[in-house]
Design an enzyme around this catalytic site. Structure first.
Site, PDB file in Angstrom:
ATOM      1  N   HIS A 132       0.834  -1.208   0.000  1.00 33.99           N
ATOM      2  CA  HIS A 132       0.000   0.000   0.000  1.00 33.99           C
ATOM      3  C   HIS A 132       0.868   1.258   0.000  1.00 33.99           C
ATOM      4  CE1 HIS A 132      -3.690   2.306   1.104  1.00 33.99           C
ATOM      5  NE2 HIS A 132      -2.794   3.103   1.685  1.00 33.99           N
ATOM      6  N   GLU A 133       1.829   1.309   0.907  1.00 34.14           N
ATOM      7  CA  GLU A 133       2.680   2.495   0.997  1.00 34.14           C
ATOM      8  C   GLU A 133       3.634   2.593  -0.190  1.00 34.14           C
ATOM      9  OE1 GLU A 133       1.906   4.657   3.064  1.00 34.14           O
ATOM     10  OE2 GLU A 133       0.530   3.387   4.207  1.00 34.14           O
ATOM     11  N   HIS A 136       1.870   4.523  -2.910  1.00 33.86           N
ATOM     12  CA  HIS A 136       1.927   5.980  -2.742  1.00 33.86           C
ATOM     13  C   HIS A 136       3.297   6.530  -3.131  1.00 33.86           C
ATOM     14  CE1 HIS A 136      -1.987   6.392  -0.985  1.00 33.86           C
ATOM     15  NE2 HIS A 136      -1.713   5.652   0.075  1.00 33.86           N
TER      16      HIS A 136
END
Length: 527
Positions: A132-133, A136
């Site tokens: 997820h990170e 980003h």
């Protein structure tokens, strides 16, 4: 979670700074974090090198993230109507969401978590959060926005992670570029779910050269508190349950649920004695008449180690329920026989509750020298016969080497049958089963490999789906807040002040409804 770090600079930089001061990690009573800076250069270089491809990739992610945001918002609105109009139906939705997102429907009695299960949950969570990170960070790098740091934090008791950007540089980006950054984490979680599903689907094909799939569930572990701990051991294979062949762990769970649904109800009539018992006339055994003559018992209870059996009409095997009173009429107990259950299960079966195959399809299979008898059960409990084999045991391997055949009744060391009388609702969850068996005993040491791969894929799917949907919620401090705020910038017919009011109203309502929904889901898990 994308974090806009409000540290202002005089000019916007389009390349990664080579020398910057690194803020130290934060520690307080309610919050602590650990900041990582070593990955900044590598992530930025990767994002800039493949920027054209990543723009297309994350543009698709924006569309899917908006669909997720809309879907989650509708689910929250639907759930909010439950207490007023659709309470009973909404509880079913909560149960479905718990089962789909977390992989279980409630805290089932008898459900045991091993150290391996806890490790799998931790690894799945770390992979989902990291991906997820990473989404980003790479999305920001593809837009020319360097990340400040990646942080792993603990707020109160809730762990998490974030990617910090410079707020001024982020504000200078076009709105759609900012959306690509904010939606990247959700998009990566959705894609990770697809990869996990594909892995579970293709796993039998990939492991086919070394493992057998769905030809009998293999026991991987038995809880010490389980009633099966004295009968089943690791690497045993369950063959049948109440005469029904079991091919997979899912069939084991389904059959246990079916048996649990057929439990004879407890007597609720106040006039019924407390020690009433019942007889299931659909699950019987062909008892030799010689056993019947030697085991007749006119007392209400049998000695320890013996089980009471009662004759049933073979030609009409519908469910019979008889009340047997300790001080009642002797005619009701004169046909009771006290027999050893382990000897009885080796005999031929009768009654229409058994799922018989082959030559045993006749429900009236007893000869003239035999009587069809069913066990006397206490209402609320089940009589379950479990057959298993031990194909990887030393004794069985030795017999195979000697080319000696095993007894089909299961009396040899290669397997057997036993009876469990009690509550089956917790029994099904007290053992860990795998759908894979090694093709050769020489690779039995790798029996846990398919089990771990399947568990990791399934658990990662649930965790990644949960993380993606949580960040899709219109809630403060999550990705949904940033996505909603940036999206409102396209509503040009509203003044900035009105856009801010509408945004705040949506976030307050979303946070409130999300909190209520999560509390209701947790309540459905705990009860």
């Amino acid at each position: 979670m994308a974090n806009r770090w409000a540290r202002r600079r005089r000019e916007v930089q389009t390349h990664l700074p080579l020398h910057i001061s690194h803020p130290s990690s934060s520690i307080s009573y309610w919050y602590c974090d650990f900041k990582i800076y070593n990955l900044n250069e590598h992530i930025f270089s990767f994002g800039r090198r493949y920027a054209r491809f990543l723009h297309v990739w994350f543009t698709v992610g924006v569309a899917f993230s908006f669909i997720a945001l809309l879907g989650v918002s509708l689910m929250l609105l639907w759930g909010s109507a439950g207490p007023y109009h659709l309470q009973s139906r909404d509880m079913g939705i909560n149960g479905l969401s718990v089962s789909w997102l977390f992989g279980f429907s409630s805290l089932v009695p008898g459900l045991s978590l091993s150290i391996m299960d806890v490790g799998i949950m931790i690894v799945s969570t770390l992979m989902s959060v990291a991906l997820h990170e990473f989404g980003h960070a790479v999305a920001a790098a593809s837009e020319g926005l360097p990340i400040e740091y990646i942080a792993i934090f603990l707020a109160v008791l809730f762990p998490g992670a974030l990617v910090a950007f410079n707020y001024d540089m982020l504000q200078s980006l076009p709105h759609f570029a900012a959306l690509r950054i904010y939606c990247a984490g959700i998009w990566h979680n959705l894609m990770f779910c697809a990869v996990c599903l594909l892995t579970v689907f293709l796993l039998p094909l990939m492991l086919h050269p070394l493992y057998i799939h769905n030809e009998g569930p293999m026991v991987m572990g038995v809880a010490q508190t389980s009633a099966l701990s004295g009968y089943l051991s690791p690497y045993d294979v369950i063959i049948s349950l109440d005469g029904s062949n079991i091919k997979s762990p899912q069939e084991w769970m389904n059959k246990m649920a079916q048996v649990n649904a057929q439990i004879l109800p407890k007597f609720t009539d106040l006039e019924e004695p407390l020690h009433s018992q019942a007889v299931s006339g659909r699950k019987g055994y062909c008892i030799p008449n010689s056993w019947v003559e030697n085991s007749r018992n006119d007392k209400f209870s049998c000695p320890d180690g013996l089980t009471a059996f009662v004759s049933i009409p073979c030609f009409n095997s519908s469910l019979l329920v008889r009340s047997i009173h300790g001080d009642g009429d002797k005619n009701k107990v004169e046909d009771r026989q006290c027999l050893t259950a382990q000897d009885v299960v080796k005999l031929k079966k009768c009654g229409d509750e058994w799922e018989l195959t082959g030559n045993d399809r006749s429900h009236c299979a007893c000869s003239e020298e035999e009587s069809c008898m069913a066990p006397v059960q206490i209402p609320g409990l089940s009589w379950v016969e479990i057959s298993y084999s031990s194909p990887y045991s030393t004794e069985c391997l030795q017999k195979r080497r000697n080319l000696s055949s095993t007894d089909s009744s299961g009396s040899t060391s290669c397997g057997g049958s036993f009876v469990y009388v009690g509550d089956v609702s917790s029994l099904a969850y007290s053992i860990q089963l795998s759908a894979y068996q090694p093709r050769w005993a020489s690779i039995i040491f790798s029996a846990y490999l398919p089990y771990v791969l399947e568990k990791v894929s399934a658990c990662t799917f649930h965790v990644s789906a949960t993380l993606g949907l949580l960040n899709s919620m219109p809630v403060y401090f999550l990705d949904g807040e940033s996505i909603l705020e940036t999206s409102f910038c396209y509503i040009t017919w509203l003044t900035p002040r009105r856009r801010h009011r509408v945004l705040r109203s949506c976030l307050v309502a979303g946070t409130f409804l999300s909190t209520i929904t999560i509390l209701r889901i947790l309540y459905s898990i705990l009860i």
